[in-house]
Design a protein around this motif. Sequence first.
Motif, PDB file in Angstrom:
ATOM      1  N   VAL A 109       0.817  -1.306   0.077  1.00 13.25           N
ATOM      2  CA  VAL A 109       0.054   0.015  -0.313  1.00 13.25           C
ATOM      3  C   VAL A 109       0.908   1.141   0.210  1.00 13.25           C
ATOM      4  CG1 VAL A 109      -1.644   1.218   1.242  1.00 13.25           C
ATOM      5  CG2 VAL A 109      -1.916  -1.155   1.323  1.00 13.25           C
ATOM      6  N   HIS A 110       0.459   2.329  -0.670  1.00 10.49           N
ATOM      7  CA  HIS A 110       1.264   3.503  -0.592  1.00 10.49           C
ATOM      8  C   HIS A 110       0.399   4.631   0.323  1.00 10.49           C
ATOM      9  CE1 HIS A 110       4.062   6.525  -1.976  1.00 10.49           C
ATOM     10  NE2 HIS A 110       3.132   7.457  -2.014  1.00 10.49           N
ATOM     11  N   ALA A 111       1.068   5.105   1.250  1.00 14.50           N
ATOM     12  CA  ALA A 111       0.275   6.040   2.132  1.00 14.50           C
ATOM     13  C   ALA A 111       0.689   7.605   1.636  1.00 14.50           C
ATOM     14  CB  ALA A 111       0.435   5.967   3.438  1.00 14.50           C
ATOM     15  N   THR A 112      -0.242   8.563   1.345  1.00 12.80           N
ATOM     16  CA  THR A 112      -0.004   9.723   1.101  1.00 12.80           C
ATOM     17  C   THR A 112      -0.776  10.693   2.054  1.00 12.80           C
ATOM     18  OG1 THR A 112      -0.249   9.245  -1.243  1.00 12.80           O
ATOM     19  CG2 THR A 112      -0.458  11.678  -0.823  1.00 12.80           C
ATOM     20  N   LEU A 113      -0.014  11.542   2.884  1.00 10.98           N
ATOM     21  CA  LEU A 113      -0.801  12.178   4.009  1.00 10.98           C
ATOM     22  C   LEU A 113      -1.569  13.149   3.451  1.00 10.98           C
ATOM     23  CD1 LEU A 113       2.643  12.955   6.091  1.00 10.98           C
ATOM     24  CD2 LEU A 113       0.489  11.150   6.569  1.00 10.98           C
ATOM     25  N   VAL A 114      -2.611  13.470   4.164  1.00 14.17           N
ATOM     26  CA  VAL A 114      -3.767  14.648   3.524  1.00 14.17           C
ATOM     27  C   VAL A 114      -3.392  15.913   3.736  1.00 14.17           C
ATOM     28  CG1 VAL A 114      -6.060  15.338   3.865  1.00 14.17           C
ATOM     29  CG2 VAL A 114      -5.704  12.845   3.789  1.00 14.17           C
TER      30      VAL A 114
END
Length: 194
Positions: free
Chosen positions: A99-104
């Motif tokens: 999974v790739h996580a991108t901060l909001v």
Amino acid sequence: MTGTKFALDAISPTPWKNGGGTTREIAVWPPGASMDTFAWRISVADIAADGPFSAFPGIDRQIVLIDGAGVHLQAHDDTFCHRLVRVGEPFAFSGDTAVHATLVDGPTRDFNVMTRRGTCRAEIALMRQPFTAVPAVATVLVLALRGSWDTGDGVHLHAGEGLLLPAGSPAVTLFHTELSALCLRVTLHMERDR
């Protein structure tokens, strides 16, 4: 009360290999189990930068935002795309895919429950009202997210504090002192031999 009280900020953080955050392990079963041998593992991650989550084949994962604006989760195999932006709302996904996580909008703190498929399953509930944790046949973990919670026998939980109640422990009732109080309850069911 039979159980162990913990505070997130008293647990030493372990830096991620990619430098994008840290993890604080709250509890693992069996005690001392490695990432390859645990039945269940509960931790909190502080995510400081966009980056990958590792894949964990054979593991079921649940993640809950507990602080910050949130994180966008994109599965590499496109099986899901999810914005984790509501505090206390669990999101379940398979650890089989990376999974790739991108901060909001800036760093977040996220609560994580990992269970080995076929060995253990976890139920996570966001509690807003007084409740009773009943660890008769399952391990129960509670974590205060907002406000103060009281067990009625001298144990007080503030935000970031919790209790780990092993299976077979007496039931514990938690009461809050503020209408805005929030608490997570995790129930860990070990699968019976078939």
